[in-house]
Design an enzyme around this catalytic site. Structure first.
Site, short mmCIF file in Angstrom:
data_model
loop_
_atom_site.label_atom_id
_atom_site.label_comp_id
_atom_site.label_asym_id
_atom_site.label_seq_id
_atom_site.Cartn_x
_atom_site.Cartn_y
_atom_site.Cartn_z
N LYS A 154 50.29 47.15 28.94
CA LYS A 154 49.80 45.85 29.42
C LYS A 154 49.45 44.82 28.31
O LYS A 154 49.68 43.50 28.73
CB LYS A 154 48.18 46.19 29.87
CG LYS A 154 48.46 47.22 31.14
CD LYS A 154 47.13 48.02 31.52
CE LYS A 154 46.66 48.97 30.75
NZ LYS A 154 47.41 50.02 30.88
N ILE A 155 49.00 45.43 27.24
CA ILE A 155 48.81 44.20 25.99
C ILE A 155 50.21 43.64 25.48
O ILE A 155 50.21 42.45 25.33
CB ILE A 155 47.98 44.99 24.76
CG1 ILE A 155 46.57 45.50 25.41
CG2 ILE A 155 47.76 44.04 23.78
CD1 ILE A 155 45.66 45.91 24.54
N THR A 232 47.49 45.17 15.99
CA THR A 232 46.19 45.22 16.76
C THR A 232 45.94 46.38 17.49
O THR A 232 45.27 46.50 18.39
CB THR A 232 46.16 43.89 17.62
OG1 THR A 232 47.16 43.83 18.60
CG2 THR A 232 45.97 42.35 17.05
N SER A 233 46.75 47.43 17.21
CA SER A 233 46.75 48.52 18.14
C SER A 233 45.92 49.72 17.48
O SER A 233 44.62 49.81 17.82
CB SER A 233 48.08 48.93 18.31
OG SER A 233 48.22 49.64 19.69
N ARG A 234 46.56 50.49 16.59
CA ARG A 234 45.65 51.49 15.96
C ARG A 234 46.12 51.37 14.46
O ARG A 234 47.31 51.34 14.36
CB ARG A 234 45.83 52.92 16.47
CG ARG A 234 45.09 53.01 17.75
CD ARG A 234 43.54 53.13 17.49
NE ARG A 234 42.71 53.35 18.83
CZ ARG A 234 42.18 52.20 19.64
NH1 ARG A 234 42.43 51.14 19.34
NH2 ARG A 234 41.44 52.60 20.81
N GLU A 263 39.70 52.75 8.79
CA GLU A 263 38.46 51.82 9.31
C GLU A 263 37.12 52.46 9.60
O GLU A 263 36.28 51.81 9.56
CB GLU A 263 39.13 51.15 10.54
CG GLU A 263 39.04 51.75 11.72
CD GLU A 263 39.42 50.85 12.88
OE1 GLU A 263 40.33 50.17 12.59
OE2 GLU A 263 38.73 51.02 13.85
N HIS A 295 38.54 45.20 13.69
CA HIS A 295 38.75 45.50 15.17
C HIS A 295 37.88 44.89 16.22
O HIS A 295 37.13 45.20 16.92
CB HIS A 295 38.30 47.17 15.27
CG HIS A 295 39.00 47.90 16.13
ND1 HIS A 295 39.41 49.22 16.03
CD2 HIS A 295 39.26 47.66 17.45
CE1 HIS A 295 39.76 49.55 17.07
NE2 HIS A 295 39.95 48.55 18.00
N GLN A 296 38.24 43.57 16.18
CA GLN A 296 37.39 42.54 17.20
C GLN A 296 38.28 42.17 18.09
O GLN A 296 37.81 41.19 19.08
CB GLN A 296 36.66 41.33 16.37
CG GLN A 296 37.82 40.52 15.86
CD GLN A 296 37.12 39.07 15.14
OE1 GLN A 296 36.62 39.24 14.27
NE2 GLN A 296 37.34 38.15 16.16
N ALA A 297 39.49 42.56 18.48
CA ALA A 297 40.46 42.03 19.25
C ALA A 297 39.94 42.09 20.80
O ALA A 297 40.17 41.26 21.67
CB ALA A 297 41.84 42.56 19.43
N PHE A 298 39.26 43.15 21.15
CA PHE A 298 38.58 43.51 22.43
C PHE A 298 37.43 42.60 22.77
O PHE A 298 36.87 42.63 23.90
CB PHE A 298 38.32 44.93 22.64
CG PHE A 298 37.01 45.27 21.69
CD1 PHE A 298 37.06 45.51 20.54
CD2 PHE A 298 35.91 45.27 22.53
CE1 PHE A 298 35.92 45.60 19.94
CE2 PHE A 298 34.53 45.49 21.72
CZ PHE A 298 34.76 45.73 20.26
P1 NAD Z 1 49.36 50.71 27.53
O1 NAD Z 1 49.31 52.03 27.95
O2 NAD Z 1 49.33 49.78 28.78
O3 NAD Z 1 50.88 50.68 26.81
C1 NAD Z 1 51.29 51.30 25.75
C2 NAD Z 1 52.68 51.00 25.61
O4 NAD Z 1 53.47 52.02 24.64
C3 NAD Z 1 53.32 51.95 27.07
O5 NAD Z 1 54.27 51.07 27.66
C4 NAD Z 1 54.23 53.32 26.24
O6 NAD Z 1 55.33 53.63 26.99
C5 NAD Z 1 54.36 52.84 24.91
N1 NAD Z 1 54.38 53.65 24.00
C6 NAD Z 1 53.97 55.01 24.05
N2 NAD Z 1 54.74 55.79 22.88
C7 NAD Z 1 55.60 54.85 22.42
C8 NAD Z 1 56.42 54.99 21.30
N3 NAD Z 1 56.41 56.20 20.64
N4 NAD Z 1 57.26 53.96 20.90
C9 NAD Z 1 56.85 52.60 21.64
N5 NAD Z 1 56.21 52.71 22.67
C10 NAD Z 1 55.44 53.57 22.94
O7 NAD Z 1 48.22 50.46 26.52
P2 NAD Z 1 47.83 48.92 26.22
O8 NAD Z 1 46.62 48.72 27.36
O9 NAD Z 1 48.92 47.80 26.17
O10 NAD Z 1 47.01 49.06 24.67
C11 NAD Z 1 48.09 49.49 23.78
C12 NAD Z 1 47.17 49.85 22.53
O11 NAD Z 1 46.25 48.83 22.10
C13 NAD Z 1 46.08 51.13 22.70
O12 NAD Z 1 46.91 52.43 22.70
C14 NAD Z 1 45.05 50.79 21.61
O13 NAD Z 1 45.43 51.79 20.63
C15 NAD Z 1 45.02 49.48 21.26
N6 NAD Z 1 43.99 48.59 21.79
C16 NAD Z 1 43.39 48.00 20.47
C17 NAD Z 1 42.27 47.08 20.96
C18 NAD Z 1 41.53 46.35 19.93
O14 NAD Z 1 40.45 45.88 20.07
N7 NAD Z 1 42.27 45.90 18.71
C19 NAD Z 1 41.81 46.98 22.04
C20 NAD Z 1 42.60 47.81 23.19
C21 NAD Z 1 43.64 48.59 23.01
#
Ligand code: NAD
Length: 329
Positions: A154-155, A232-234, A263, A295-298
Site C-alpha cells: 500500500k505505501i 520510512t519502514s522499519r 530507536e 518515526h513520525q511518518a504516520f
Molecule cells: P503492505 O503489507 O501493504 O506492503 C508490504 C509489501 O512488502 C508487500 O507487497 C509485500 O509483498 C512486500 N514484501 C514482503 N517481503 C518482502 C521482501 N522480502 N522483499 C520485498 N518486498 C517484500 O504494507 P504497507 O502498509 O505498505 O507498509 C509497509 C511497511 O511500512 C510496514 O511493514 C511498516 O513496517 C512500515 N510503516 C511505517 C510507518 C511509519 O510511521 N514510519 C507507518 C506505517 C507502516
C-alpha cells in the site's frame, strides 16, 4: 471491555477518546512501554493496546496470559515486535491496523526526499539569520530521475504514484507480483538492477527475517555512487554501521530516515536534557546530508482517526465473538 494502553501519547488519548464515544469502552492510558516490568499493570483489564516500540516478548505474553488477557490490539500496521508463536500458544489473539493511511507515510517519504534534495531545512535556518547565500544548497531535478522502491504494498504504491507525478522513472521490487504496480507504470525489477540503476532508493517492505539488514555492505556496494537512501519502514532493514561507511565513502550522498534499528531507546521521548548514549546514532546525526525524523511518518490527523476507528472496531468484533478481519495469524 476494559482496555489498557501502553506507550500512550496525548494524541493517542485525544483520538481514541473521541472515537470511543461510539463504543463506550473503559480506556486507561499509560505512558509506560509494555515490558516484563510493566506487564503486571494489565491486571484487571481484558485487552492490551500497544504501539511499535513495545516489545511483546514471550516473557511479557506469559505475564499477560497469567492475568487473563485474551486480546493484544496493535494500533499500528507492523507486527515484528510481537512473538506471535507464543501469543498463539497462550491463546492470546493479536489484531492490528493493516491500513490506516498509506498517504501519510508516502507523503512523509517525499518530504524526506525533497528536503534532502533542496535542503529546505538548511535554507530555513539561513534565511532566519539573514543569510541569503545559496552556496551549498544545490539540488537536482526529480524529473527524469530513477527511483527504486523495495516493497510494492500500500505505501510503496502510494509513493510510486507521487514519484510518477514528479516525472520519475519508478523501478519496483517485491516478492509478490502486483498488477496495480504495472497499471501505474512501475517497472518490476530484480534487486540488483534496482540497486545499480536507482538515483533514489526507498524501503517499503516489512521487517522479517528475510528483510533484516537487506541494506548492508554488499547491497550498498551495488548502488549508484551518490545514491539517496530513504527508510520510512522499519529501522532494522538497514545495517546502520554499513550505511555510515557508505556515507563516509560518499557512495551514499543522502540518507533520510524515519526509523532506526535501535530507536526503542530514543524515539517518542523528549531527551533534549539527557546525554544520548548511542554513539552510532550520534555519528549519523553528525553528517549534514543525513535527515532523521523520529518515526513520525504516520502522524497525520487522518491516520490517527483511522487507527482509533480500526482498533476499537477490532476490539468490538472480539467482544462480539465475530470473525477478526484484522487478526495476525
Ligand atoms: P503492505 O503489507 O501493504 O506492503 C508490504 C509489501 O512488502 C508487500 O507487497 C509485500 O509483498 C512486500 N514484501 C514482503 N517481503 C518482502 C521482501 N522480502 N522483499 C520485498 N518486498 C517484500 O504494507 P504497507 O502498509 O505498505 O507498509 C509497509 C511497511 O511500512 C510496514 O511493514 C511498516 O513496517 C512500515 N510503516 C511505517 C510507518 C511509519 O510511521 N514510519 C507507518 C506505517 C507502516
Amino acid at each position: 471491555m476494559k482496555i489498557i494502553f501502553f506507550s500512550a501519547k496525548p494524541y493517542d488519548q485525544q483520538f481514541f477518546t473521541e472515537v470511543n464515544q461510539q463504543y463506550n469502552f473503559e480506556l486507561n492510558f499509560l505512558e509506560a512501554h509494555l515490558n516484563s516490568k510493566t506487564a503486571v499493570l494489565a491486571q484487571g483489564y481484558e485487552v492490551v493496546c500497544v504501539f511499535v516500540n513495545d516489545a511483546i516478548t514471550a516473557e511479557v505474553l506469559q505475564i499477560l496470559a497469567n492475568q487473563g488477557i485474551k486480546l493484544l490490539a496493535l494500533r499500528c500496521a507492523g507486527f515484528n515486535n510481537v512473538d506471535l508463536k507464543t501469543a498463539h500458544s497462550l491463546g492470546i489473539k493479536v489484531v492490528r491496523v493493516p491500513a490506516y493511511s498509506p498517504y501519510a507515510v508516502a507523503e512523509h517519504t517525499l518530504a524526506l526526499i525533497l528536503t534532502l534534495n533542496r535542503k529546505t531545512h538548511r535554507a530555513y535556518n539561513r534565511v532566519k539569520e539573514g543569510n541569503f547565500a545559496l552556496n551549498g544548497l544545490l539540488g537536482f531535478d526529480l524529473h527524469g530521475k530513477t527511483a527504486g522502491l523495495i516493497g510494492l504494498g500500500k505505501i510503496g504504491l502510494a509513493t510510486a504514484r507521487i514519484l510518477k507525478g514528479f516525472g520519475c522513472r519508478v523501478l519496483g521490487y517485491d516478492v509478490a507480483k502486483s498488477e496495480e504496480a504495472d497499471s501505474i507504470g512501475v517497472e518490476f525489477s530484480s534487486l540488483d538492477a534496482l540497486y545499480s540503476q536507482s538515483d533514489i532508493i526507498s524501503l517499503h517492505c516489512p521487517l522479517t527475517p528475510e528483510t533484516h539488514h537487506i541494506i548492508n555492505a554488499s547491497s550498498i556496494a551495488k548502488m549508484k555512487k551518490g545514491v539517496m537512501l530513504i527508510n520510512t519502514s522499519r529501522g532494522a532493514l538497514i545495517d546502520t554501521r554499513a550505511v555510515i561507511v557508505g556515507l563516509k565513502k560518499e557512495q551514499i550522498s543522502y540518507l533520510g530516515l524515519d526509523v532506526y534499528e535501535e530507536e526503542g531507546d530514543l524515539f517518542f521521548e523528549d531527551l533534549s536534557n539527557k546525554v544520548i548514549q548511542d554513539d552510532v546514532f550520534m555519528r549519523l546525526l553528525s553528517f549534514n546530508n543525513v535527515l532523521i525524523t523520529g518515526h513520525q511518518a504516520f502522524l497525520t490527523s487522518n491516520a490517527l482517526q483511522k487507527i482509533a476507528e480500526t482498533t476499537l472496531q477490532n476490539i468490538q468484533d472480539f467482544a462480539n465473538q465475530r470473525e477478526l478481519a484484522n487478526e495476525v495469524k
